[in-house]
Design an enzyme around this catalytic site. Structure first.
Site, PDB file in Angstrom:
ATOM      1  CE  LYS A 128       5.879 -16.146  -1.833  1.00 33.21           C
ATOM      2  NZ  LYS A 128       5.486 -14.988  -2.645  1.00 33.21           N
ATOM      3  CD  GLN A 183       6.995 -11.730  -2.739  1.00 33.69           C
ATOM      4  OE1 GLN A 183       7.118 -12.829  -3.276  1.00 33.69           O
ATOM      5  NE2 GLN A 183       6.094 -11.498  -1.803  1.00 33.69           N
ATOM      6  CG  ASP A 229       2.067 -14.767  -7.330  1.00 30.15           C
ATOM      7  OD1 ASP A 229       1.848 -15.381  -6.271  1.00 30.15           O
ATOM      8  OD2 ASP A 229       2.939 -13.895  -7.457  1.00 30.15           O
TER       9      ASP A 229
HETATM   10  N1  GUN Z   1       3.161  -9.966  -1.785  1.00 32.99           N
HETATM   11  C1  GUN Z   1       2.354 -10.342  -0.743  1.00 32.99           C
HETATM   12  N2  GUN Z   1       1.732 -11.507  -1.036  1.00 32.99           N
HETATM   13  C2  GUN Z   1       2.141 -11.871  -2.268  1.00 32.99           C
HETATM   14  C3  GUN Z   1       1.862 -13.003  -3.100  1.00 32.99           C
HETATM   15  O1  GUN Z   1       1.060 -13.900  -2.780  1.00 32.99           O
HETATM   16  N3  GUN Z   1       2.510 -13.021  -4.302  1.00 32.99           N
HETATM   17  C4  GUN Z   1       3.366 -12.031  -4.693  1.00 32.99           C
HETATM   18  N4  GUN Z   1       3.937 -12.149  -5.896  1.00 32.99           N
HETATM   19  N5  GUN Z   1       3.638 -10.993  -3.942  1.00 32.99           N
HETATM   20  C5  GUN Z   1       3.036 -10.914  -2.740  1.00 32.99           C
END
Ligand code: GUN
Length: 274
Positions: A50, A92, A113
């Site tokens: 990211k 996350q 998200d």
């Molecule tokens: N953990 C696995 N996929 C994701 C996601 O798309 N967003 C977040 N915040 N955590 C994750």
């Protein structure tokens, strides 16, 4: 014949370039805060991806790395402070136990998200709002690879809150117009549903969930699985699916980069509203 691979990495690059052009016209760069609690290695690697994408697009990403003994009130107060100073906040996942309700402290307009109950509620109602990144990325991947889901039979395997359920809502919305079947671990004779699919999305989190014998020749297969095994990263579908399917997303390089691109897209959209 072997299935054509749908190149998610290339399509994500296209999206990132479009976003970069938008960001270059903004007075200030969009701001994204990523909160990590603990040291889950998969989370660390997702955050790295990211962060690299944010750099490419021109988004200012700040990584808040908290220790495992962080309390819910610590997490809530950090989110509270960020709510008024950034365009997007993500926490996350997975989070250590007991911290999950802090997610609801993110203001819905900062929830890039798309996990906040308000945004999920807007999705159910067919209203505009922040959409979860993996389902939004899958739909974008279908359109941009020339696979309009309109009038197609889509079978989704996996009913998670982050992928299966919201994807079923987006695909069945007016204007998208797919006919969706949502299968899960308690679906009897799952093969009979998979065999009918024009588009099969597999989001279970377990290797070899779907084999070549379970799918229709020519089917488009979207493999959402990311499983770390001794032989490397693999998806949820077996390697023999390649011989039967018409098109297939690779793992890695399929859905993963699209999830990241949609996070960047949600952040840029949020910044352009602020
Ligand atoms: N953990 C696995 N996929 C994701 C996601 O798309 N967003 C977040 N915040 N955590 C994750």
């Amino acid at each position: 014949m072997s299935a054509r691979l749908i190149d998610g990495k290339k399509i994500a690059e296209e999206i990132e370039n479009e976003l970069k052009a938008k960001v270059s016209k903004m007075d200030t760069p969009p701001k994204l805060s990523v909160i990590q609690v603990g040291d889950d290695p998969a989370s660390t690697s997702y955050i790295k991806a990211k962060s690299n994408a944010a750099k490419r697009v021109g988004i200012e990403l700040t990584h808040h790395h908290l220790s495992t003994d962080t309390t819910e009130s610590d997490l809530c107060s950090l989110i509270g402070r960020l709510n008024s100073s950034v365009d997007g906040i993500i926490v996350q996942l997975p989070l250590p136990k007991g911290l999950e309700s802090a997610l609801n402290e993110i203001e819905p307009e900062n929830d890039v998200d798309g996990f906040h109950p308000v945004n999920l509620g807007r999705l159910v109602q067919g209203k505009s709002g922040m959409k979860p990144c993996t389902p939004a990325g899958i739909v974008e991947l279908l359109y941009r690879s020339g696979n309009d889901p309109k009038e197609k039979k889509v079978v989704i395997v996996g009913r998670s809150t982050i992928v299966g359920k919201p994807l079923s809502l987006i695909l069945s919305q007016k204007g998208v117009d797919a006919t969706v079947t949502l299968c899960h671990s308690r679906t009897p004779n799952i093969q009979s549903f998979c065999k009918e699919a024009d588009i099969l999305v597999v989001a279970v989190g377990s290797p070899d969930t779907i084999t070549g014998a379970m799918v229709k020749p020519g089917v488009i297969v979207i493999d959402v699985g990311v499983n770390r095994t001794d032989s490397g990263l693999v998806g949820d579908v077996s390697s023999d699916v390649k011989e039967i399917a018409g098109q297939l997303t690779p793992v890695p390089g399929g859905v993963g980069p699209m999830t990241v691109a949609m996070l960047m897209s949600n952040t840029v959209d949020s910044a352009s509203k602020n």
